[in-house]
Motif scaffolding. Structure first.
Motif, PDB file in Angstrom:
ATOM      1  N   TRP A 175      68.322 -21.607  42.012  1.00 16.36           N
ATOM      2  CA  TRP A 175      67.388 -20.853  42.215  1.00 16.36           C
ATOM      3  C   TRP A 175      65.844 -21.521  42.021  1.00 16.36           C
ATOM      4  CZ3 TRP A 175      69.484 -15.663  39.561  1.00 16.36           C
ATOM      5  CH2 TRP A 175      70.279 -15.316  40.038  1.00 16.36           C
ATOM      6  N   SER A 176      64.672 -20.767  42.499  1.00 19.17           N
ATOM      7  CA  SER A 176      63.600 -21.901  42.336  1.00 19.17           C
ATOM      8  C   SER A 176      63.083 -21.682  40.723  1.00 19.17           C
ATOM      9  CB  SER A 176      62.338 -21.102  42.905  1.00 19.17           C
ATOM     10  OG  SER A 176      61.997 -19.728  42.634  1.00 19.17           O
ATOM     11  N   ASP A 236      61.512 -18.480  39.572  1.00 17.98           N
ATOM     12  CA  ASP A 236      62.578 -17.541  39.392  1.00 17.98           C
ATOM     13  C   ASP A 236      63.484 -17.653  38.025  1.00 17.98           C
ATOM     14  OD1 ASP A 236      62.187 -16.308  41.751  1.00 17.98           O
ATOM     15  OD2 ASP A 236      63.815 -17.237  43.060  1.00 17.98           O
ATOM     16  N   TYR A 286      75.067 -11.156  46.093  1.00 16.50           N
ATOM     17  CA  TYR A 286      74.802 -11.534  44.570  1.00 16.50           C
ATOM     18  C   TYR A 286      75.790 -11.006  43.661  1.00 16.50           C
ATOM     19  CZ  TYR A 286      70.769 -13.703  46.891  1.00 16.50           C
ATOM     20  OH  TYR A 286      69.815 -14.645  47.618  1.00 16.50           O
ATOM     21  N   LEU A 301      56.971  -9.796  40.944  1.00 12.62           N
ATOM     22  CA  LEU A 301      57.099  -9.519  42.466  1.00 12.62           C
ATOM     23  C   LEU A 301      55.484  -9.069  42.708  1.00 12.62           C
ATOM     24  CD1 LEU A 301      59.878  -6.855  43.003  1.00 12.62           C
ATOM     25  CD2 LEU A 301      59.705  -9.053  44.000  1.00 12.62           C
ATOM     26  N   LYS A 310      53.813 -12.182  43.457  1.00 11.76           N
ATOM     27  CA  LYS A 310      54.571 -12.704  44.679  1.00 11.76           C
ATOM     28  C   LYS A 310      54.945 -14.190  44.242  1.00 11.76           C
ATOM     29  CE  LYS A 310      52.036 -10.390  48.369  1.00 11.76           C
ATOM     30  NZ  LYS A 310      51.989  -9.321  47.585  1.00 11.76           N
ATOM     31  N   ILE A 341      58.241 -14.540  42.470  1.00  4.01           N
ATOM     32  CA  ILE A 341      59.739 -14.517  42.299  1.00  4.01           C
ATOM     33  C   ILE A 341      60.529 -13.977  43.828  1.00  4.01           C
ATOM     34  CG2 ILE A 341      59.818 -14.236  39.907  1.00  4.01           C
ATOM     35  CD1 ILE A 341      60.465 -11.283  40.339  1.00  4.01           C
ATOM     36  N   SER A 342      61.810 -14.243  43.847  1.00  2.00           N
ATOM     37  CA  SER A 342      62.252 -14.152  45.158  1.00  2.00           C
ATOM     38  C   SER A 342      62.719 -12.425  44.809  1.00  2.00           C
ATOM     39  CB  SER A 342      63.583 -14.668  45.110  1.00  2.00           C
ATOM     40  OG  SER A 342      63.277 -16.111  45.371  1.00  2.00           O
ATOM     41  N   ASP A 343      62.912 -11.689  46.205  1.00  5.84           N
ATOM     42  CA  ASP A 343      63.113 -10.328  46.222  1.00  5.84           C
ATOM     43  C   ASP A 343      64.420  -9.968  45.623  1.00  5.84           C
ATOM     44  OD1 ASP A 343      60.654  -9.887  47.350  1.00  5.84           O
ATOM     45  OD2 ASP A 343      61.271  -9.901  49.510  1.00  5.84           O
ATOM     46  N   PHE A 344      65.240 -10.729  45.683  1.00  4.12           N
ATOM     47  CA  PHE A 344      66.720 -10.306  45.338  1.00  4.12           C
ATOM     48  C   PHE A 344      66.819 -10.196  43.789  1.00  4.12           C
ATOM     49  CE2 PHE A 344      66.785 -15.013  45.306  1.00  4.12           C
ATOM     50  CZ  PHE A 344      67.249 -15.163  43.992  1.00  4.12           C
TER      51      PHE A 344
END
Length: 749
Positions: free
Chosen positions: A114-115, A118, A295, A350, A353, A355-358
């Motif tokens: 993951w980034s 994240d 996931y 979130l 903006k 981090i990822s939505d999952f």
């Protein structure tokens, strides 16, 4: 007819579904937070078989307000003095646990590729355990009175504080390109500066305001004032670059030091519950089943990481704080879940903006699973300890179990030097922050104002003079305070070797004061450095010798201390403060616990002698708190009343059995309560009535028929009280009160 706004429809749907689901969860003895999340999933577009929310933007706004009020309520439960009184053990355990679990979360994120952002936010989410879930689990399992449970609750309070700091740091990191050490240290210093400044200013002003307006403060006005202060501090917080939630927490912590805090908590609770419920429902609305399936492996790995991490690293953190192995394992195993702050941190990511939505549905799923596992983890601590002691050599086990006692004895040894340096450090930090804050305000606002009405150099001179007048009380306290304290004098006279370090402490504070004055003079005058330094030192000596400044600084400090101790003084007056001997009992595995007597307790109305608590449970009642009254060392003839708070002394097992007994010894519920309504009815005595010729006492109306005569009609506008010696006569009209069936049972008249 105007159409109903979509927001009202959405709120109706959310609240109705949430109420139904939470009632089911309450019946199943599950945390209400999970019920709200399930309700959010039901009303979300991800479940097409049910109605869903129309306007998500408005609901998200309400959810943001819910976060703000949740942290405001958390601040009301927080007390700087409470943290200071905890000692180092909870602080060390909390810091170590947060660090270890943050690293664990970041490592798992990197494992799945993951980034970086994240991973950073995931580490923050996994570091926070749930105060609500752990408290409920302890209460359901009858462990809330044990000493290790109180240690865990102290650590959870500190974790919540660290979560606030983490949120601010994550916001600062997210605004930059990549998180680095310098940026994090700068964010931390900025947090500390504004936290100290707001706390000092707020604690000086707000308690005084509440004290002056106390007679005018009804519950209605108090909730308006409290929420107004909360929103105002949230606005100020966002204006200086922090989150609104951080400002709300700061205002809550300021109000926590006032004597009105219990009343504020009571009046604000309904508002907090409403908006908090909407926030957790909004969390459930973001749960996407497709994401959970995609996931599933990361969710399983994260659950395992939390269970193993808290069991091993959490236990190790508590051992580092000086706890014996058994206590450390019971504490570490208790914290194996993801708390509510994980949702707040995920919402922050979130909204920024970054981090990822999952991440959001994944962390919600992890929280749900670990919540259900929590009671089993708590129960598994003792068997795990027994298994480890069979493997470890006895010498190791004995040393690990005596670790806590050794730690307690060393922390109590404090030298005169340590006491003096601690006082000087606190004093220097506080007054330096105040001087810098006043200087910044003057050079930013006052200078611009004077330059609009005065020539340039006159404006600079007026600003410099006003700045010096405003900071002089703080600067004098910075330089002179503690120079004549008992510790300073004792060290000065004890040895000549102490004098040089003592002089250095004075010179160090003078240097700080001179640096502030040097900056002001150089900013406004642009003189040569030698002139500026000479001027700064001269001003410091003038302030040090000024008796008026001394009196002013002492007066301000006394007002601040009075505001700081107002809640504590009230607690002492009303008998709510803990006895002084409580700390000495911990070393002997004995502690004090507050246990409330339920409203319908069968013990109510009985004396302590009749209850025989010491012989039945091995506990001793040292005090009884009854409203604003305290009964110390109650005797055997002291009666126990409903809602009394008993301060009982005993060990973990004794207090646990005692608390369970007082919860279970309750009066049976009256199943016929609906049929026991009282009626007031008039009765005319006929000539054949059995009451004729009898007095009220002889008639047996109260004893035999369970009714009461409240008066007799004698031709007057109001009833005449019945004389007990008056005989009933035919034609008397009496008024009787009693249950419907009892009145019917009266002889036919």
């Amino acid at each position: 007819m105007a159409e109903l706004p979509a927001l009202v429809k959405d709120l109706a749907l959310i609240l109705i579904v949430a109420s139904m689901v939470t009632l089911i969860f309450k019946r199943l003895k599950q945390p209400l937070v999970l019920g709200y999340i399930v309700a959010g999933f039901i009303v979300s577009p991800h479940l097409p078989l049910t109605m869903s929310v129309v306007d998500k933007a408005d609901i998200q706004t309400w959810a943001d307000i819910g976060v703000m009020f949740l942290l405001f309520s958390l601040g009301l439960d927080f007390s700087f003095k409470k943290i200071l009184k905890m000692g180092l053990a909870p602080v060390i355990a909390a810091v170590c646990t947060v660090f270890f679990m943050s690293m664990t979360g970041m490592s798992v994120g990197h494992l799945f590729g993951w980034s970086q952002m994240d991973c950073v936010f995931l580490g923050g989410m996994l570091a926070m355990s749930s105060t609500t879930i752990i408290y409920k689990a302890y209460d359901d399992m009858g462990l809330s009175q044990q000493s290790f449970a109180k240690l865990v609750m102290s650590v959870l309070i500190l974790e919540d504080i660290l979560a606030i700091v983490m949120m601010v740091m994550l916001s600062a990191i997210a605004s930059g390109s990549d998180p680095d050490g310098a940026q994090m240290i700068g964010s931390l210093l900025k947090i500390g500066f504004f936290l100290i400044l707001w706390f000092l200013v707020g604690l000086y002003v707000i308690p005084t305001l509440l004290r002056v307006t106390r007679k005018l403060m009804t519950d209605e006005t108090l909730v308006i004032v409290a929420l107004g202060l909360c929103c105002a501090m949230a606005w100020i917080s966002t204006a200086v670059g922090f989150s609104s939630a951080f400002g709300a927490f700061v205002m809550g912590s300021i109000l926590a030091e006032t004597i009105e805090v219990e009343r504020i908590e009571r009046v604000v609770a309904p508002v907090k519950n409403l908006f908090g419920a909407i926030f957790f429902v909004s969390v459930g609305m973001l749960v996407d089943p497709h994401v959970l399936v995609a996931y599933a492996l990361p969710i399983i790995v994260l659950v395992a990481a939390i269970m193993v991490g808290q069991s091993v690293l959490g236990t190790f953190s508590y051992m580092l704080s000086g706890q014996p192995l058994k206590t450390a394992m019971r504490c570490g195993f208790s914290m194996a879940q993801v708390g509510e702050f994980a949702f707040i941190i995920a919402s922050l990511g979130l909204s920024l903006k970054v981090i990822s939505d999952f991440i959001y549905p994944v962390i919600v799923a992890v929280s749900v699973v670990t919540t259900f596992i929590t009671p089993y983890m708590i129960r598994a601590a003792v068997p795990a300890y027994n298994g480890i002691t069979k493997i470890l050599p006895r010498r190791w086990t004995r040393r690990l179990n005596h670790l806590g006692t050794a730690h307690q004895t060393t922390t109590k040894e404090q030298s005169v030097w340590r006491r003096l340096l601690r006082k000087m450090a606190i004093n220097t930090l506080i007054y330096t922050v105040l001087c810098i804050a006043v200087t910044a305000v003057m050079l930013t606002f006052a200078l611009q104002f004077f330059r609009h009405i005065l020539p340039h150099w006159w404006a600079n001179g007026a600003t410099g003079l006003l700045t010096f007048v405003c900071i002089s009380p703080f600067m004098r306290a910075l330089v002179m305070k503690n120079n004549h304290s008992e510790e300073f004098k004792e060290l000065w006279t004890e040895s000549r070797l102490n004098r040089l370090p003592l002089i250095f402490t004075v010179l160090f504070r003078i240097t700080i004061a001179a640096a502030i004055l040097f900056y002001v003079c150089n900013y406004l005058a642009r003189f040569a450095n030698a002139i500026v330094i000479t001027l700064a030192v001269t001003l410091i000596f003038i302030m040090a010798l000024s008796r008026r400044l001394k009196k002013s600084s002492i007066s301000m400090e006394r007002r601040f201390i009075a505001n700081l101790r107002s809640r504590e003084i009230k607690a002492q007056v009303e008998g709510k403060s803990k006895p002084q001997f409580e700390k000495n009992l911990v070393e002997r595995d004995i502690h004090i616990s507050d246990i409330d007597v339920p409203m319908n307790s069968s013990w109510a109305g009985k004396t302590l002698g009749e209850l025989k608590l010491s012989s039945r449970f091995g506990v001793y009642v040292s005090s009884i708190l009854r409203g604003h009254k305290r009964i110390n060392i109650p005797g055997g003839n002291t009666i126990v009343f409903p809602n009394d708070r008993l301060q009982a002394i005993g060990n973990d097992e004794q207090l646990q059995v005692f608390a369970q007994a007082i919860k279970t010894n309750l009066e049976d519920e009256d199943t016929q309560i609906e049929h026991r309504e009282m009626k007031l009815q008039k009765v005319k005595l006929g000539k054949n009535s059995p009451f004729i010729g009898r007095t009220l006492k002889e008639s047996g109306i109260r004893e035999q028929y369970n009714c009461m005569v409240v008066g007799v009609e004698e031709g007057q506008d109001s009833l005449t009280c019945m004389n007990p010696n008056r005989e009933f006569a035919a034609g008397d009209i009496i008024w009787v009160v009693g249950e419907k069936e009892s009145i019917k049972s009266l002889p036919d008249t």
